[in-house]
Design an enzyme around this catalytic site. Sequence first.
Site, PDB file in Angstrom:
ATOM      1  N   CYS A  46     -42.190 -77.192  14.512  1.00 53.71           N
ATOM      2  CA  CYS A  46     -41.257 -76.069  14.389  1.00 53.71           C
ATOM      3  C   CYS A  46     -39.990 -76.537  13.662  1.00 53.71           C
ATOM      4  O   CYS A  46     -39.598 -77.693  13.767  1.00 53.71           O
ATOM      5  CB  CYS A  46     -40.902 -75.525  15.769  1.00 53.71           C
TER       6      CYS A  46
ATOM      7  N   ASP B  87     -37.129 -75.835  14.474  1.00 51.27           N
ATOM      8  CA  ASP B  87     -36.075 -75.985  15.481  1.00 51.27           C
ATOM      9  C   ASP B  87     -35.404 -77.360  15.387  1.00 51.27           C
ATOM     10  O   ASP B  87     -36.080 -78.388  15.365  1.00 51.27           O
ATOM     11  CB  ASP B  87     -36.692 -75.792  16.883  1.00 51.27           C
TER      12      ASP B  87
ATOM     13  N   ARG C 162     -34.006 -79.111  17.412  1.00 51.81           N
ATOM     14  CA  ARG C 162     -34.125 -79.986  18.576  1.00 51.81           C
ATOM     15  C   ARG C 162     -35.458 -80.720  18.662  1.00 51.81           C
ATOM     16  O   ARG C 162     -35.721 -81.436  19.626  1.00 51.81           O
ATOM     17  CB  ARG C 162     -33.900 -79.167  19.858  1.00 51.81           C
TER      18      ARG C 162
ATOM     19  N   HIS D 210     -43.096 -76.240  20.909  1.00 51.78           N
ATOM     20  CA  HIS D 210     -42.153 -76.650  21.951  1.00 51.78           C
ATOM     21  C   HIS D 210     -41.830 -75.474  22.860  1.00 51.78           C
ATOM     22  O   HIS D 210     -41.770 -74.332  22.413  1.00 51.78           O
ATOM     23  CB  HIS D 210     -40.870 -77.209  21.333  1.00 51.78           C
TER      24      HIS D 210
ATOM     25  N   CYS E 271     -39.395 -71.901  22.512  1.00 52.19           N
ATOM     26  CA  CYS E 271     -39.400 -71.642  21.067  1.00 52.19           C
ATOM     27  C   CYS E 271     -38.890 -70.224  20.776  1.00 52.19           C
ATOM     28  O   CYS E 271     -39.476 -69.239  21.227  1.00 52.19           O
ATOM     29  CB  CYS E 271     -40.800 -71.832  20.497  1.00 52.19           C
TER      30      CYS E 271
HETATM   31 CO    CO Z   1     -39.495 -73.208  17.788  1.00 50.48          CO
END
Ligand code: CO
Length: 213
Positions: free
Chosen positions: A43, A45, A47, A99, A102
């Site tokens: 992803c 993302d 993090r 994750h 999400c």
């Molecule tokens: Co995500």
Amino acid sequence: MDKAYQKLIDGNRRFALEKKFDDPEYFKKLSLGQKPDYLWIGCSDSRVPANEVTNTESGEMFVHRNIANMVVHTDFNLMSVLEYAVNVLEVKHIIVCGHYGCGGVRAAMTNKTYGLVDKWLRNIKDVFNKHRAELEQIEDLDKRSDRLTELNVIEQVQHLAETKIVQKAWHDGRNVQIHGWVYGLNSGLITELKAVYDDKGDIDPIYRYDFDK
Ligand code: CO
């Protein structure tokens, strides 16, 4: 100069110095070429950084990231990455890493519109629809979204096994393994959900390609 921006340039200088201090040949060796064993599909993302969460170094992992770690068979960006990773770099492992928590998965469960990403998230709505009976049993929306995250990863692993690129590698006797993982933002730990090692498994016949003709 903007502080947030300057932080990156300063960080880079420190990074280069520290790496060279530990190993004077570090960049010289890396500049000779790459031979990563892994392709990471994760992803976007911020993090879930591929190298950090797996404790790997530059040169070890070929990386593709998009919103909600999707494998969409009409996505030429991902398919180019996949083909290059499998046929040229000859990676041994392909990892789809979702994750918990999400935002993309969560957004796909709503009826809100966010722009162009709605079209991308439509692919997750299809996963929801496929597993509606199970998902609607889960009352808590965070838990439901986390389960959809898992089902979505499994679905994307399946999509990889359904590509001609991966099937051809298997056909040629190459041991490419596909792994579905989910990463816990609040634990830092990866859970292994599913692995596919060959075409003997549960690939529907309609997605199988014939290479012997
Ligand atoms: Co995500």
